[in-house]
Scaffold this motif. Sequence first.
Motif, PDB file in Angstrom:
ATOM      1  N   PHE A   1       0.768  -1.067   0.003  1.00 38.05           N
ATOM      2  CA  PHE A   1       0.250   0.063   0.066  1.00 38.05           C
ATOM      3  C   PHE A   1       0.806   1.296  -0.014  1.00 38.05           C
ATOM      4  O   PHE A   1       0.405   2.442  -0.415  1.00 38.05           O
ATOM      5  CB  PHE A   1      -0.982  -0.019   1.106  1.00 38.05           C
ATOM      6  CG  PHE A   1      -1.842  -1.029   1.165  1.00 38.05           C
ATOM      7  CD1 PHE A   1      -3.110  -1.218   0.399  1.00 38.05           C
ATOM      8  CD2 PHE A   1      -1.692  -2.531   1.827  1.00 38.05           C
ATOM      9  CE1 PHE A   1      -4.019  -2.191   0.469  1.00 38.05           C
ATOM     10  CE2 PHE A   1      -2.600  -3.610   1.953  1.00 38.05           C
ATOM     11  CZ  PHE A   1      -3.605  -3.434   1.059  1.00 38.05           C
TER      12      PHE A   1
ATOM     13  N   CYS B   1      -9.105   1.412   0.112  1.00 39.90           N
ATOM     14  CA  CYS B   1      -8.486   1.917  -1.254  1.00 39.90           C
ATOM     15  C   CYS B   1      -8.714   0.780  -2.373  1.00 39.90           C
ATOM     16  O   CYS B   1      -8.943   0.998  -3.549  1.00 39.90           O
ATOM     17  CB  CYS B   1      -7.093   2.078  -1.146  1.00 39.90           C
ATOM     18  SG  CYS B   1      -6.116   0.592  -0.883  1.00 39.90           S
TER      19      CYS B   1
ATOM     20  N   THR C   1     -10.080   6.779   2.653  1.00 41.60           N
ATOM     21  CA  THR C   1      -8.894   6.282   3.068  1.00 41.60           C
ATOM     22  C   THR C   1      -7.941   7.578   3.120  1.00 41.60           C
ATOM     23  O   THR C   1      -7.097   7.428   3.855  1.00 41.60           O
ATOM     24  CB  THR C   1      -8.227   5.285   1.822  1.00 41.60           C
ATOM     25  OG1 THR C   1      -6.992   5.189   2.332  1.00 41.60           O
ATOM     26  CG2 THR C   1      -8.140   5.661   0.667  1.00 41.60           C
TER      27      THR C   1
ATOM     28  N   GLY D   1      -2.797   4.373   0.425  1.00 47.95           N
ATOM     29  CA  GLY D   1      -3.934   3.746  -0.327  1.00 47.95           C
ATOM     30  C   GLY D   1      -4.778   5.148  -0.906  1.00 47.95           C
ATOM     31  O   GLY D   1      -5.210   4.811  -2.038  1.00 47.95           O
TER      32      GLY D   1
END
Length: 753
Positions: A326, A617, A639, A667
Amino acid sequence: MDWNITETNQLTPQDIDRQGNKLLIGNGYIGYRGTLEEFNKEQKTATIVSGLYDKVGNQWREPVNLPNGCFVQIIYKGESLHALTSKVISHAQSVDMQSAVHMRETLFETSDGNCITIRSRRFASLARHHLLCMEYSISVDHECEVDIHTGIDGDVWDINGPHFVEMETYERDNVISVSAITHENAVRVVVSEAVLFPVENETRTTSFRDFDKVPIQSTLTFYKFISHVTGIDSTDPVKASRELCKESALLGFDSLLAEHTALWSQRWEACDIQITGDEEAQQALRFSMYHLLSIVPAHTERASIPARGMSGQMYKGAIFWDTEIFMLPFFTHAFPSLARNLLLYRYHTLDGARRKAHEYGFRGAFYAWESQDTGDDACTLFNVTDVFTNRPMRTYFRDKQVHISADVVYAFWQYFSLTGDASIWRDGGTEVVFECARFFLSYIYYNPDKHRYEILDVTGPDEYHERVHNNAYTNRMAANTLEVCRKVVTYLQQNSPEFFEELITTLDFESDLAFINDVVSNLYLPDSNPTDGLIPQFDDYFTLENLPLKSLVERKLHPHEYFGGGSGLATTTQIIKQADVVLMLYLFGEQHSLETKSVNWEYYEPRTEHGSSLSACSYSLIAAQIGKVDWAYKYFMKTATIDLSGKGKQYVGTLYIGGTHPAGNGGAWMSAVFGLCGIRCINDTISINPHLPAHWEQVSIPFMLHGQKLKITLTHEIISVKPLSPLEIPLTISVGESIYPLHATGEIKIQIN
Ligand code: BGC
């Protein structure tokens, strides 16, 4: 657009916690929570330095919270001015994200009616990573005298401490130092401070200075230069720490601020995404990048980014797969050298991963679910405490989330294919890939009835369903590990044959390679069912109780009750903690049709609790691809605002897990760039298929591919791509069915509507 994140008059305990996270400053070595100077451990002040961990007795190993050098208490006629207990007329606290400076301004009214304003500015120097600098000023309505108590507060907030033994204080040349050693490995930790104060009536008590009866006519300003050095960074941390303070005091606050700001400007130039038409999204996205930049260890490849950043000791300061899956994309496309640092951390902790594989009877490298400095697993077998019985619960994060080793490999390949930096293979990457592939070879089973390899008894990203068979995500990632291994082998055979031969002999990898070829084509990958297109998250997932999330939540008897574990409410149902199949569909997007993505998004979305900040995300990314722009935007904002709103989960069972959410921040970048802006890179081609929300007028993105800097600008009508320096490697842009070559220096503009 305002670069400041400001909170006014927010002074309840919850606000203090949220602001501590949100208004954090950091330079990748030091993280300092956004608390006030008069605060102490009760308000969770924390100075975390990267890579320093300690364990006391049988308690969890965690980062060490250093003595607090920013402490200042003003006393007016015996009355301590404290934001939580004094009369506050107004209070504002903010972070200027552009220069990474924390500011506060508090107007106090004293009991005899004097108005005293305290202002401060502080920053963690990006130019000198051991240094925090602070400017503190006191302004009064009526001329008066105040006492100022400042120094280094060694009585720190700990979750599993205290971590210091033999704490001592000493002073020379006007520099005060607090020095101690950590409990477990006797690492020396030194915090020193030099103070530039306009008058000289100072007295000292241990690590504090008292300036008594300081006359103030209108405003008095002083400066603190605080250094943090450990025995890991220096052979003589006391000397190094004291010298840094002296040198900084000579340079002065303004010039240190100027060099710090100049470095932050360079960073923003490399990554700042500008959104026209949506101030809220603009701020949230910048805020996400601000946090990632504040905590990335630019100074070393031996540390990485913990799941709660540098906001405290939560989650043991451990590094999870959060970083590779991420956070890495942001760094890869904006700061490839920082992405490289993060990856090489996994090489430096490879021995820990080897030890873990060995401990469980496997071969190769099984990375720590919760990794710290050595790569040994900080995750315990009983990682959650039951809120009803107060008993530790057996969880299978540590021993069954085998996808971690595959996540690491996925990230190495992504980095290589997007930056073209082949040195990563010689500098440790190949060894990581080979050892992770070897781990999966020893983990898989051959199912003779079905003539295929399977992966049994794992926990996928959805932690509410432990010990399942053939988790679609895990199987796909494991297959990818083996495929990457083969691609690295081919690459090295062609480009570095001697290095390859030597390594394969040293690692004794010849027979494993032969086995990989067999497994790659026979590993079971759960796929979409021909009748409804659904991919089972794991074997028999669809036989579990199928109920709405709301009904499951209604069954809760305690607000912090854990949904997973042996008998958690979700374990017998189809309710999942976080994106699992949907994440797999994103990571292997080219291999799945839009129809499959759409059907599975629709099925899993209402069944996902989003109990992890990693989840939103993925739902945003796939929503954008399948044309659900409203949902893509909604999940992007979820997010991107996680630490602005402070709405992340604070407890799991009895465990406090508050703090920042860098995976959520990463994200946000992914959802904006890959999701809403629809950018996807395949080899030397950037495919752009925007799904901009209607109210976004324009987005411009600094973007790096293969070491080349570009500016991509999107509106609802036009896509433009501009090389920021002459291209050395030809790139192509793909929009819809058309391919456009990008010329060495020229900008291309493509009409889309
Ligand atoms: C999530 C994990 C994540 C960890 C740290 C957990 O709640 O389920 O996937 O790695 O938090 O962010």
